[in-house]
Every structure is written in C-alpha cells, then in structure tokens.
Design a protein around this motif. Structure first.
Motif, mmCIF file in Angstrom:
data_model
loop_
_atom_site.group_PDB
_atom_site.id
_atom_site.type_symbol
_atom_site.label_atom_id
_atom_site.label_comp_id
_atom_site.label_asym_id
_atom_site.label_seq_id
_atom_site.Cartn_x
_atom_site.Cartn_y
_atom_site.Cartn_z
ATOM 1 N N SER A 60 72.729 9.345 13.791
ATOM 2 C CA SER A 60 72.915 7.962 13.351
ATOM 3 C C SER A 60 74.244 7.368 13.801
ATOM 4 N N ILE A 61 75.101 8.191 14.382
ATOM 5 C CA ILE A 61 76.427 7.731 14.823
ATOM 6 C C ILE A 61 76.329 7.112 16.220
ATOM 7 N N VAL A 62 76.971 5.962 16.393
ATOM 8 C CA VAL A 62 77.111 5.346 17.718
ATOM 9 C C VAL A 62 78.556 5.579 18.139
ATOM 10 N N THR A 63 78.763 6.510 19.065
ATOM 11 C CA THR A 63 80.107 6.920 19.444
ATOM 12 C C THR A 63 80.780 5.898 20.355
ATOM 13 N N ASP A 64 80.051 5.411 21.358
ATOM 14 C CA ASP A 64 80.592 4.453 22.320
ATOM 15 C C ASP A 64 81.907 4.954 22.906
ATOM 16 N N ASN A 65 81.827 6.145 23.508
ATOM 17 C CA ASN A 65 83.014 6.804 24.060
ATOM 18 C C ASN A 65 83.286 6.413 25.517
ATOM 19 N N GLY A 66 82.484 5.488 26.055
ATOM 20 C CA GLY A 66 82.723 5.008 27.416
ATOM 21 C C GLY A 66 82.155 5.896 28.509
ATOM 22 N N ASP A 67 81.381 6.912 28.126
ATOM 23 C CA ASP A 67 80.828 7.848 29.110
ATOM 24 C C ASP A 67 79.315 8.006 28.939
ATOM 25 N N GLY A 68 78.666 6.944 28.526
ATOM 26 C CA GLY A 68 77.240 6.990 28.202
ATOM 27 C C GLY A 68 76.354 7.531 29.311
ATOM 28 N N GLU A 69 76.625 7.125 30.556
ATOM 29 C CA GLU A 69 75.803 7.587 31.678
ATOM 30 C C GLU A 69 75.934 9.104 31.855
ATOM 31 N N LYS A 70 77.148 9.605 31.741
ATOM 32 C CA LYS A 70 77.379 11.044 31.897
ATOM 33 C C LYS A 70 76.767 11.819 30.730
ATOM 34 N N VAL A 71 76.855 11.270 29.514
ATOM 35 C CA VAL A 71 76.248 11.914 28.346
ATOM 36 C C VAL A 71 74.735 11.972 28.511
ATOM 37 N N LEU A 72 74.114 10.861 28.890
ATOM 38 C CA LEU A 72 72.667 10.837 29.069
ATOM 39 C C LEU A 72 72.232 11.789 30.179
ATOM 40 N N ALA A 73 72.961 11.820 31.277
ATOM 41 C CA ALA A 73 72.638 12.754 32.368
ATOM 42 C C ALA A 73 72.747 14.199 31.891
ATOM 43 N N THR A 74 73.698 14.483 31.018
ATOM 44 C CA THR A 74 73.853 15.832 30.479
ATOM 45 C C THR A 74 72.681 16.188 29.580
ATOM 46 N N VAL A 75 72.260 15.247 28.733
ATOM 47 C CA VAL A 75 71.094 15.484 27.870
ATOM 48 C C VAL A 75 69.866 15.777 28.732
ATOM 49 N N VAL A 76 69.655 14.996 29.769
ATOM 50 C CA VAL A 76 68.512 15.214 30.666
ATOM 51 C C VAL A 76 68.608 16.580 31.340
ATOM 52 N N SER A 77 69.819 16.998 31.689
ATOM 53 C CA SER A 77 69.967 18.304 32.347
ATOM 54 C C SER A 77 69.511 19.452 31.449
ATOM 55 N N THR A 78 69.591 19.274 30.133
ATOM 56 C CA THR A 78 69.150 20.341 29.230
ATOM 57 C C THR A 78 67.640 20.543 29.303
ATOM 58 N N ILE A 79 66.913 19.508 29.688
ATOM 59 C CA ILE A 79 65.448 19.620 29.805
ATOM 60 C C ILE A 79 65.092 20.687 30.832
ATOM 61 N N TYR A 80 65.809 20.721 31.939
ATOM 62 C CA TYR A 80 65.541 21.717 32.973
ATOM 63 C C TYR A 80 65.791 23.131 32.446
ATOM 64 N N HIS A 81 66.865 23.300 31.686
ATOM 65 C CA HIS A 81 67.162 24.611 31.100
ATOM 66 C C HIS A 81 66.078 25.011 30.094
ATOM 67 N N PHE A 82 65.667 24.051 29.266
ATOM 68 C CA PHE A 82 64.643 24.320 28.261
ATOM 69 C C PHE A 82 63.337 24.773 28.920
ATOM 70 N N PHE A 83 62.885 24.055 29.941
ATOM 71 C CA PHE A 83 61.616 24.392 30.603
ATOM 72 C C PHE A 83 61.698 25.691 31.405
ATOM 73 N N ARG A 84 62.866 26.067 31.847
ATOM 74 C CA ARG A 84 63.009 27.333 32.556
ATOM 75 C C ARG A 84 62.609 28.499 31.648
#
Length: 93
Positions: A60-84
């Motif tokens: 529920s927290i909106v951090t707005d740390n100025g790195d949203g694109e990098k955070v989202l790309a990191t979240v997406v990268s976990t999908i590859y690890h999960f499916f492996r």
C-alpha cells in the motif's frame, strides 16, 4: 532495449525475492512474492516494500524513489528466475 535492474536475493524455491531501491528517498527494501493460490500451479505475483517492523510485504506504500523503471524491470526479472525453478506454473499480476 535492455533495462537496468537491481541485484536480487532469491529465497527458497524461487518464490520470494528482495532487493534495495536506491533513489531520492534513500535505500528502500523491496519484496517480490509468488503466492500459491487455491488453483494448482497458479501463483499471484505480489510486490511492495518490506516493512522493517513486521518483515512482511506492504503493497500500500507509494515510495516514489525516482527509480520506478529500474524497480519494475527488477520485478520482471524475478519472473525469469521463478519460471526456471517452477516451469509448469502460471502467474497472474
């Protein structure tokens, strides 16, 4: 196009991941969880800040740390690890 990602730490069975967002509001721990549902092989992807007091995910927290694109790309990268590790799984967001 390849986006930058943060280094991630991976939990048991590749169902939990954490990393640190570094931005204008400082270092903020993030957590990605793949939660089993009542439907076999179907997982919910949950993402948010790691609550320092409870150690649990807070989405529920909106951090707005100025790195949203990098955070989202990191979240997406976990999908590859999960499916492996869980190749038969399905994930919904």
């Amino acid at each position: 196009m390849e986006l930058q990602t943060y280094d991630i730490s991976e939990g048991r069975n590749s169902k939990s991941f954490w990393f640190t967002s570094k931005g204008v509001k400082g270092d903020i721990r993030k957590l990605v969880l793949y939660q089993e549902t009542s439907i076999p092989y179907l997982y919910n992807l949950a993402f948010g800040d790691l609550n320092p007091n409870s150690g649990e995910l807070d989405d529920s927290i909106v951090t707005d740390n100025g790195d949203g694109e990098k955070v989202l790309a990191t979240v997406v990268s976990t999908i590859y690890h999960f499916f492996r590790v869980n190749p038969s799984a399905l994930v919904y967001l």
